[in-house]
Design a protein around this motif. Structure first.
Motif: not given
Length: 165
Positions: A2-29
């Motif tokens: 259902n819609a609530a299940h989809w939201h629970l499945a999707l909502n973690h990506l926008p929270l995890i990706l900035p962490i990953a991006g910051l780590l990768v960007l730091g390595v890039g610098f």
């Protein structure tokens, strides 16, 4: 699902990706690798896209959850407001990252400035994402609310408090 299940499945990506991006960007610098910095910007673009998906599924989940017993509209509204603020920052980070990717591939002089600007914006997105995630968790998980450590008022405790006053 259902819609609530989809939201629970999707909502973690926008929270995890900035962490990953910051780590990768730091390595890039640190390594001075253009490819690694581009990878970080790509992660920020994916963050913006996943935020869009989470926002869309959140609207549908709200309609579903409001029909269930035991849910506070106040907590849902607070989460929705936090999500809207977070989404604006995530979309700005995604747009900046797209420009940065283009500038980097075209070897524009301002590409370095975009890499640098993306870092604090990603930190803000990460902080706002945490706020959004926490407010979303509070909808269902009463144990993480600020009031969780307080003893619930019962008729007995209310009588005892009244006697002390």
């Amino acid at each position: 699902m259902n819609a609530a299940h989809w939201h629970l499945a999707l909502n973690h990506l926008p929270l995890i990706l900035p962490i990953a991006g910051l780590l990768v960007l730091g390595v890039g610098f640190f390594t001075k690798s253009e490819v690694v910095k581009r990878t970080a910007l790509f992660l920020f673009v994916v963050c913006a896209l996943s935020t869009l998906a989470a926002m869309r599924s959140g609207e549908e989940a709200e309609e579903f959850v409001e029909e269930l017993a035991g849910f506070s509209h106040d907590f849902i509204h607070e989460h929705e407001e936090a999500a809207e603020r977070f989404a604006l920052v995530a979309y700005a980070l995604g747009a900046l990252s797209l420009v940065g990717l283009w500038a980097s591939y075209k070897r524009k002089g301002f590409a370095r400035a975009i890499f640098i600007a993306a870092f604090p914006l990603a930190v803000v997105a990460l902080w706002m994402g945490r706020e959004t995630g926490t407010s979303g968790g509070e909808i269902r998980h009463t144990e993480i609310r600020e009031t969780a450590n307080q003893t619930p008022a019962t008729p007995e405790t209310q009588e005892a408090e009244a006697e002390h006053e």
